[in-house]
Design a protein around this motif. Structure first.
Motif, PDB file in Angstrom:
ATOM      1  N   PHE A  57      10.445  10.768  -6.907  1.00 62.86           N
ATOM      2  CA  PHE A  57       9.301  11.674  -6.882  1.00 62.86           C
ATOM      3  C   PHE A  57       7.995  10.993  -6.462  1.00 62.86           C
ATOM      4  N   GLN A  92       8.570  11.211  -2.499  1.00 61.55           N
ATOM      5  CA  GLN A  92       7.918  12.501  -2.270  1.00 61.55           C
ATOM      6  C   GLN A  92       6.396  12.460  -2.380  1.00 61.55           C
ATOM      7  N   ILE A 151       4.439  12.270  -5.104  1.00 60.65           N
ATOM      8  CA  ILE A 151       3.830  12.901  -6.286  1.00 60.65           C
ATOM      9  C   ILE A 151       3.086  11.821  -7.069  1.00 60.65           C
ATOM     10  N   SER A 152       1.931  12.163  -7.617  1.00 63.86           N
ATOM     11  CA  SER A 152       1.144  11.167  -8.356  1.00 63.86           C
ATOM     12  C   SER A 152       1.845  10.785  -9.660  1.00 63.86           C
ATOM     13  N   ASP A 189       1.008  13.215 -12.435  1.00 63.87           N
ATOM     14  CA  ASP A 189       1.715  14.500 -12.418  1.00 63.87           C
ATOM     15  C   ASP A 189       3.185  14.346 -12.795  1.00 63.87           C
ATOM     16  N   GLU A 190       3.813  13.281 -12.337  1.00 62.94           N
ATOM     17  CA  GLU A 190       5.244  13.098 -12.589  1.00 62.94           C
ATOM     18  C   GLU A 190       5.550  12.803 -14.047  1.00 62.94           C
ATOM     19  N   ASP A 240       2.732  20.220  -7.983  1.00 65.78           N
ATOM     20  CA  ASP A 240       2.572  18.817  -7.578  1.00 65.78           C
ATOM     21  C   ASP A 240       2.573  18.674  -6.054  1.00 65.78           C
TER      22      ASP A 240
END
Length: 144
Positions: A23, A27, A29-30, A33-34, A131
């Motif tokens: 993630f 991908q 995503i920060s 956020d993850e 996200d």
């Protein structure tokens, strides 16, 4: 390969490392956020291992007293397309049924809709951004 279910620190660490790879790195995503407030010390995770390598994971959490909400579901890139994710999600659904849940409700990336539809999930919402990724809510009535 084998599936482990639990909240042991080593199992959580394996799930987190895989989620970081998929993630955050893959991908974009920060981290904030993850890894959220639902990643508690008592949260259970399913992790598929090949030896000591985590190749798939999913977070086991309830939405309400009749609904399980599988979350943070991912498969290591070079292990995709081999049925590992399908087997893992079906394993989670089996446990959820045994635990008394009647529905499975999840947030699905739009790119994974055919995967979830093949497992009898139905779209339950309009598209939304989660996200930075386009998703829809999907639901399935669990049955044995």
């Amino acid at each position: 390969m084998h599936i482990h279910f639990g909240n042991e620190r080593w199992n959580q660490a394996a799930a987190f490392a895989l989620r970081y790879d998929v993630f955050v790195i893959e991908q974009g995503i920060s981290l904030q956020d993850e890894f959220d407030e639902l990643d508690t010390l008592t949260r259970d995770y399913f992790v598929v291992y090949e030896g000591t390598l985590a190749v798939a994971t999913i977070r086991y959490q309830k939405k309400d007293h009749i609904t399980i909400q599988p979350d943070r579901f991912c498969v290591r890139k070079n292990y995709r397309g081999k049925g590992i994710g399908k087997n893992l999600l079906l394993h989670l659904e089996d446990k959820a049924l045994k635990d008394g849940y009647k529905f499975s409700l999840l947030s699905a990336e739009k790119t994974a809709l055919s995967f979830y539809k093949s497992l009898k999930y139905s779209i339950n919402s309009e598209e939304y951004l989660e996200d930075g990724i386009i998703c829809v809510e999907m639901i399935k009535k669990l049955s044995s």
